[in-house]
Design a protein around this motif. Structure first.
Motif, PDB file in Angstrom:
ATOM      1  N   ILE A 129       0.819  -1.222   0.000  1.00 37.69           N
ATOM      2  CA  ILE A 129       0.000   0.000   0.000  1.00 37.69           C
ATOM      3  C   ILE A 129       0.854   1.274   0.000  1.00 37.69           C
ATOM      4  N   VAL A 130       1.813   1.340   0.932  1.00 35.54           N
ATOM      5  CA  VAL A 130       2.590   2.576   1.103  1.00 35.54           C
ATOM      6  C   VAL A 130       3.358   2.897  -0.172  1.00 35.54           C
ATOM      7  N   THR A 131       4.090   1.904  -0.683  1.00 33.03           N
ATOM      8  CA  THR A 131       4.917   2.142  -1.867  1.00 33.03           C
ATOM      9  C   THR A 131       4.045   2.537  -3.061  1.00 33.03           C
ATOM     10  N   SER A 132       2.940   1.821  -3.249  1.00 29.63           N
ATOM     11  CA  SER A 132       2.073   2.133  -4.394  1.00 29.63           C
ATOM     12  C   SER A 132       1.474   3.527  -4.291  1.00 29.63           C
ATOM     13  N   LEU A 133       1.046   3.866  -3.074  1.00 31.48           N
ATOM     14  CA  LEU A 133       0.396   5.159  -2.896  1.00 31.48           C
ATOM     15  C   LEU A 133       1.381   6.298  -3.174  1.00 31.48           C
ATOM     16  N   ALA A 136       4.131   6.021  -4.989  1.00 34.61           N
ATOM     17  CA  ALA A 136       4.510   5.981  -6.409  1.00 34.61           C
ATOM     18  C   ALA A 136       3.470   6.725  -7.240  1.00 34.61           C
ATOM     19  N   TYR A 137       2.201   6.502  -6.889  1.00 34.70           N
ATOM     20  CA  TYR A 137       1.133   7.196  -7.610  1.00 34.70           C
ATOM     21  C   TYR A 137       1.195   8.707  -7.351  1.00 34.70           C
ATOM     22  N   ALA A 138       1.365   9.061  -6.053  1.00 40.56           N
ATOM     23  CA  ALA A 138       1.390  10.482  -5.684  1.00 40.56           C
ATOM     24  C   ALA A 138       2.553  11.204  -6.359  1.00 40.56           C
ATOM     25  N   LEU A 139       3.672  10.503  -6.472  1.00 40.60           N
ATOM     26  CA  LEU A 139       4.864  11.083  -7.105  1.00 40.60           C
ATOM     27  C   LEU A 139       4.605  11.322  -8.585  1.00 40.60           C
ATOM     28  N   GLU A 140       4.029  10.302  -9.216  1.00 42.05           N
ATOM     29  CA  GLU A 140       3.735  10.358 -10.637  1.00 42.05           C
ATOM     30  C   GLU A 140       2.771  11.501 -10.954  1.00 42.05           C
ATOM     31  N   GLN A 141       1.801  11.696 -10.074  1.00 42.88           N
ATOM     32  CA  GLN A 141       0.762  12.694 -10.307  1.00 42.88           C
ATOM     33  C   GLN A 141       1.150  14.087  -9.825  1.00 42.88           C
ATOM     34  N   GLY A 142       2.322  14.212  -9.199  1.00 47.25           N
ATOM     35  CA  GLY A 142       2.730  15.532  -8.686  1.00 47.25           C
ATOM     36  C   GLY A 142       2.019  15.916  -7.401  1.00 47.25           C
ATOM     37  N   ILE A 143       1.344  14.955  -6.739  1.00 47.86           N
ATOM     38  CA  ILE A 143       0.728  15.257  -5.442  1.00 47.86           C
ATOM     39  C   ILE A 143       1.838  15.491  -4.415  1.00 47.86           C
ATOM     40  N   ILE A 144       2.915  14.723  -4.554  1.00 45.36           N
ATOM     41  CA  ILE A 144       4.119  14.988  -3.762  1.00 45.36           C
ATOM     42  C   ILE A 144       5.283  15.096  -4.743  1.00 45.36           C
ATOM     43  N   ASP A 145       6.338  15.773  -4.345  1.00 46.60           N
ATOM     44  CA  ASP A 145       7.523  15.741  -5.217  1.00 46.60           C
ATOM     45  C   ASP A 145       8.672  14.990  -4.558  1.00 46.60           C
ATOM     46  N   GLY A 146       8.366  14.264  -3.501  1.00 48.73           N
ATOM     47  CA  GLY A 146       9.363  13.433  -2.835  1.00 48.73           C
ATOM     48  C   GLY A 146       8.774  12.920  -1.537  1.00 48.73           C
ATOM     49  N   ALA A 147       9.416  11.899  -0.969  1.00 43.85           N
ATOM     50  CA  ALA A 147       8.886  11.357   0.281  1.00 43.85           C
ATOM     51  C   ALA A 147      10.016  10.946   1.209  1.00 43.85           C
ATOM     52  N   VAL A 148       9.773  11.139   2.512  1.00 41.56           N
ATOM     53  CA  VAL A 148      10.742  10.700   3.512  1.00 41.56           C
ATOM     54  C   VAL A 148      10.401   9.262   3.895  1.00 41.56           C
ATOM     55  N   LEU A 193      11.816   4.787  -4.242  1.00 42.94           N
ATOM     56  CA  LEU A 193      10.695   4.318  -3.409  1.00 42.94           C
ATOM     57  C   LEU A 193      10.779   2.810  -3.186  1.00 42.94           C
ATOM     58  N   LEU A 194      11.127   2.102  -4.253  1.00 43.44           N
ATOM     59  CA  LEU A 194      11.150   0.638  -4.185  1.00 43.44           C
ATOM     60  C   LEU A 194      12.168   0.136  -3.161  1.00 43.44           C
ATOM     61  N   LYS A 195      13.223   0.928  -2.972  1.00 43.55           N
ATOM     62  CA  LYS A 195      14.261   0.534  -2.020  1.00 43.55           C
ATOM     63  C   LYS A 195      13.751   0.468  -0.583  1.00 43.55           C
ATOM     64  N   CYS A 255      -4.860   1.561  -9.032  1.00 42.66           N
ATOM     65  CA  CYS A 255      -3.655   1.194  -8.283  1.00 42.66           C
ATOM     66  C   CYS A 255      -3.895   0.044  -7.315  1.00 42.66           C
ATOM     67  N   PHE A 256      -5.117  -0.101  -6.844  1.00 42.05           N
ATOM     68  CA  PHE A 256      -5.385  -1.080  -5.802  1.00 42.05           C
ATOM     69  C   PHE A 256      -6.603  -1.930  -6.129  1.00 42.05           C
ATOM     70  N   GLU A 257      -6.580  -3.182  -5.677  1.00 35.70           N
ATOM     71  CA  GLU A 257      -7.833  -3.939  -5.616  1.00 35.70           C
ATOM     72  C   GLU A 257      -8.264  -3.986  -4.153  1.00 35.70           C
ATOM     73  N   THR A 258      -9.531  -3.943  -3.900  1.00 37.29           N
ATOM     74  CA  THR A 258      -9.990  -3.876  -2.511  1.00 37.29           C
ATOM     75  C   THR A 258     -11.105  -4.870  -2.241  1.00 37.29           C
ATOM     76  N   LYS A 259     -11.251  -5.173  -0.957  1.00 38.10           N
ATOM     77  CA  LYS A 259     -12.400  -5.953  -0.498  1.00 38.10           C
ATOM     78  C   LYS A 259     -13.000  -5.207   0.680  1.00 38.10           C
ATOM     79  N   PRO A 260     -14.315  -5.234   0.816  1.00 35.44           N
ATOM     80  CA  PRO A 260     -14.917  -4.595   1.995  1.00 35.44           C
ATOM     81  C   PRO A 260     -14.359  -5.260   3.254  1.00 35.44           C
ATOM     82  N   ILE A 261     -14.129  -4.473   4.281  1.00 34.47           N
ATOM     83  CA  ILE A 261     -13.473  -4.994   5.471  1.00 34.47           C
ATOM     84  C   ILE A 261     -14.325  -6.036   6.202  1.00 34.47           C
TER      85      ILE A 261
END
Lengths: 298, 288, 266
Positions: B29-33, B35-47, B69-71, B240-246
């Motif tokens: 979840i974290v890496t995908s989110l 990666a998506y945010a980076l691609e879309q310019g929602i963030i320009d980097g992450a700690v 990110l993958l690292k 980006c994600f597949e989900t199931k209701p909790i």
């Protein structure tokens, strides 16, 4: 507060009979002569004294008027420490060092009243003073109204007095004046009320004028020019003084026979203590909270 | 106190990105989110917590590319001071929109940095996405080394994955050896500072996630804030994600609630006990 | 909480009066306040009148004011300064110490005097050693954002409706507690050590290292180590630490509070 002059066994006027010491002495040469005698006779094997700075240059050269503590183990070193510098010399800093690097077992020390307080506290509460309390052999105090930071001395001499530090032969405080005497003989007097603001602030809470905790204390106040007033306060002081007298080291006069006498010493002591007590009280009203009183533990 | 914090929605989810999933701890979840945010310019980097010169010791770093990110995939379970890089991300790295991932205490630090930015100049307004990870406790590096090398008998260099769950500390080596230690054994090596923490599911993050509550390979995801909702919604729309209701997965939300309650109850007790430490003395309560 | 959704701009009619009092500091705190750029105009347009300030306002006598922002420590050998802080306390409802010097002495703690032409000016104390200070905004320099947040919250405390007052009170409480705590005015890396690390509260997040203005703190094996020779006693590390103060109830509303702060600064 006990008597402003503290406890003492005896008080008298004295002057050393040693011409070499007297030549460069501030007054009667008492401290130098006494330490020199104690060194000769093995009462002490070294003494912490304030000498002209040799360790740190000021404006590119060593300044004879900036004081710094040294451990003197020869008569020559003691002679280099004659005269009063009126600026801060952290003598107590060297008492542990004297018993360590210098390996002394019987340490003499000279200091102004606050430093003598430091020495006595080091003996009674030797928190960080391992090896020191039992090695203090002779404690000589000098009367003191206040001292100046070195930068204040420069400001007084050069800015107020208008002479270079290098040309100064003697500095004297007394009779309401800060007196500077140059090597060429010029004498400049600056009223003490002009220099008051430049004093070390820490001096203004001091309640001791005549070094009441020393073995022997001395200073010019009360005595004729070239003489000193000497208080013998403790058993050690008494013993050392008697032996020095027997060795013919000092000529003395009884205190009653010479003006201005003990009254003048007491007057100055009361003046200092009264003024500084007021400073202490005033500290309670700085801001709305007051500043810490160093003599009251809460 | 609501042990799960405020949230707008909660689902069980898994990344659809095969590359990310390959080395992820759970559902990626974290890496995908990010990666998506980076691609879309929602963030320009992450700690993030990345590798350091010692095996399994994480080190915070600022990732500005997908490769970086993958690292940071995989959970290391020992201390990684992410917040030490938070200001740096806006300075040396010149980021204007910073993403950050962290355990609950680090998310608390991030929010404190926003509301009380005492020494965090330029940080408050540049935090763009805060992702939290569930956390019971972490270990100091030396404590973890002791667990893996002395208790489990494996060299840290040979470890492929570590996992904490179901009452066990599990060490899996590259050669496939699986060693399990009861958590009872490892408790004493936990970082003491963790024992006063009253947050399990990163209550103040934008999105928080962790394995608990979902089946293996899936993660439970809380979407908490407006920002979180916005980013999560867009990422879902982008596939980006597949989900199931909790409520349709096992063990479900109940398990998360159970662990959160367990942690908070235990640690509240520690906080209370500190008030009677020593004789007539107390240790400071950081929350009062 | 309804408080967060209310349109706050509409109700802000009565401005408060603020002053900037300059003691022994470097004007960096004032510069930090000004570094809110357009924000400072918003504050002055909508919420506050600047009625006193050595560098910005042509007023000689300290007037009565709602909020006094004091920058710098106080030289106890300077009667003008010690009298001035008394006067400020008398004339202000809220006294806020801004920056490391005013809060904890900061770099002026290292002063030993000797400077031309007042060599005897050698003793500097944080403002709260002399008068009661209501709020601390530590760090060297304090951040523009922290000053902004505190200014807005103080405004709400004095002029807001009941709910806003409650929020502002909640927000400001830790900074008020800091001003009264025994360690607030003594803060340094040692405080972080004694009040957080030594008390088993540190969890290695790294806030302290990020907050330190002189980069004296490094994270060794995940834990803060301070180069104490570099530490200037600004108190940023301790105050920034989530384990120095942290109100769960307030922090839960971080999103709404940040939103509100942004909204009022529009």
């Amino acid at each position: 507060m006990a008597a402003p002059l503290g406890q003492y066994k005896m008080v008298l006027f004295a002057r050393t009979t040693d011409k070499e010491i007297l030549r460069g002495a501030q007054n009667g040469g008492i401290v130098t002569a006494l330490l020199s005698y104690a060194l000769d006779t093995g009462i002490i094997d070294g003494a912490v004294v304030a000498a002209p700075s040799r360790s740190k240059p000021w404006r590119g050269k060593f300044d004879p008027w900036r004081s710094e503590p040294i451990v003197a183990m020869t008569r020559d070193q003691l002679l280099s420490a004659r005269k009063t510098g009126y600026n801060i010399s952290p003598n107590v800093m060297m008492i542990k060092e004297a018993t360590r690097s210098y390996g002394l077992d019987r340490v003499g020390i000279v200091g102004v009243p606050c430093q003598i307080q430091g020495v006595r506290k080091a003996q009674l509460y030797p928190i960080g003073m391992r090896g020191v309390p039992d090695k203090i052999a002779l404690v000589i105090g000098i009367y003191c109204m206040e001292v100046f930071p070195y930068q204040s001395i420069v400001q007084i001499v050069e800015d107020h007095g208008g002479v270079k530090m290098e040309s100064v032969e003697k500095i004297e405080i007394g009779k309401g004046n800060f007196t500077v005497v140059t090597e060429r003989g010029r004498t400049i007097q600056i009223p003490l009320n002009e220099t008051r603001d430049l004093e070390q602030p820490g001096c203004h809470v001091c309640l001791d004028y005549a070094a009441t905790l020393a073995d022997i204390s001395t200073g010019s106040a009360g005595s004729p020019a070239g003489w000193s007033t000497v208080f013998i306060r403790t058993k050690i002081g008494d013993e050392v003084w008697k032996r020095a007298m027997q060795a013919g080291l000092f000529e003395t006069k009884p205190i009653g026979q010479v003006e201005p006498g003990l009254g003048a010493v007491e007057k100055l002591a009361v003046e200092k203590i009264t003024r500084n007590k007021k400073t202490l009280e005033d500290r309670d009203f700085i801001g709305t909270k007051g500043l810490r009183n160093p003599y009251i533990t809460t | 106190m609501n042990v799960l914090g405020k949230y707008k929605s909660v689902v069980s989810a898994r990344s659809t990105d095969k590359e990310i999933l390959k080395a992820s701890q759970d559902g990626g979840i974290v890496t995908s989110l990010f990666a998506y945010a980076l691609e879309q310019g929602i963030i320009d980097g992450a700690v993030l917590a990345g590798p350091s010169s010692r095996p399994w010791q994480p080190q915070p770093f600022v990732a500005t590319t997908r490769a970086e990110l993958l690292k940071a995939r995989g959970t290391k379970y020992n201390i990684c001071p992410q917040i030490s890089m938070l200001k740096e991300a806006t300075r040396s790295y010149g980021l204007d929109k910073v993403g950050i991932v962290g355990v609950p205490c680090q998310i608390q630090a991030t929010r404190k940095a926003q509301l009380y930015p005492i020494g965090m100049r330029d940080v408050p307004d540049k935090i763009a996405l805060v992702v939290g990870i569930y956390c019971m406790e972490v270990f100091p590096y030396k404590g973890m080394q002791l667990i893996v090398e002395d208790h489990a008998g494996q060299k840290l260099q040979s470890v492929k994955k570590m996992e904490i769950g179901k009452g066990k500390f599990t060490v899996i080596t590259e050669r496939g050896n699986v060693t399990q230690l009861p958590l009872k054994v490892t408790h004493k090596y936990e970082q003491p500072g963790c024992h006063v923490c009253l947050d399990y599911v990163a209550n103040t993050a934008d999105v928080s996630t962790g394995s608990v509550g979902s089946p293996d390979g899936w993660s439970t995801v809380f979407v908490r804030s407006r920002i979180g909702e916005d980013v999560w919604g867009k990422a879902m729309a982008a596939g980006c994600f597949e989900t199931k209701p909790i409520d349709q997965v096992k063990p479900g939300l109940e398990m998360v609630t159970k662990l959160a309650t367990e942690k908070i109850t235990k640690n509240q007790k520690t906080v209370d006990e500190r008030a009677h430490f020593g004789v007539g003395k107390a240790l400071r309560n950081p929350y009062i | 909480m309804e408080i967060f959704t209310e349109h706050v701009n509409g109700i802000m009619i009565h401005k408060i009066t603020i002053g900037h009092i300059h003691e022994s500091g470097c004007t960096g705190c004032l510069a930090a306040l000004m570094d809110n750029y357009q924000g400072i105009f918003t504050i002055l347009d909508k919420y506050a009148d600047l009625v006193y300030g050595l560098t910005l306002v042509d007023v000689r006598k300290i007037p009565k004011m709602d909020v006094a922002l004091i920058e710098g420590s106080v030289c106890i050998q300077d009667k003008l300064a010690t009298d001035e802080v008394r006067e400020v306390r008398d004339k202000s409802s809220v006294v806020i110490a801004i920056g490391g010097c005013a809060c904890s002495g900061n770099i002026t703690r290292f002063d030993r005097g000797g400077q031309q032409n007042q060599p005897q000016h050698e003793s500097f104390v944080p403002v709260s050693d002399l008068i009661d200070v209501d709020i601390f905004v530590p760090a060297c320099a304090p951040t523009p954002e922290a000053l902004r947040n505190v200014c807005v919250m103080t405004y709400l405390l004095l002029r807001g409706n009941d709910e806003q007052k409650a929020l502002a009170g909640m927000y400001l409480k830790p900074l008020m507690d800091l001003a009264r705590s025994p360690y607030g005015s003594k803060a340094s890396f040692n405080t972080l050590m004694q009040e957080v690390i030594n008390l088993g509260l540190c969890m290695g997040c790294g806030s302290c290292a990020a907050a330190c203005p002189v980069r004296a703190i490094t994270m060794e094996y995940g834990k803060p180590q301070g180069l104490r020779d570099l530490c200037v006693n600004c108190g940023a590390c301790f105050s920034q630490c989530p384990r120095s103060f942290f109100d769960h109830e307030l922090m839960e509303h971080h999103e709404q509070i940040m939103g509100m702060l942004k909204a009022v600064m529009q």
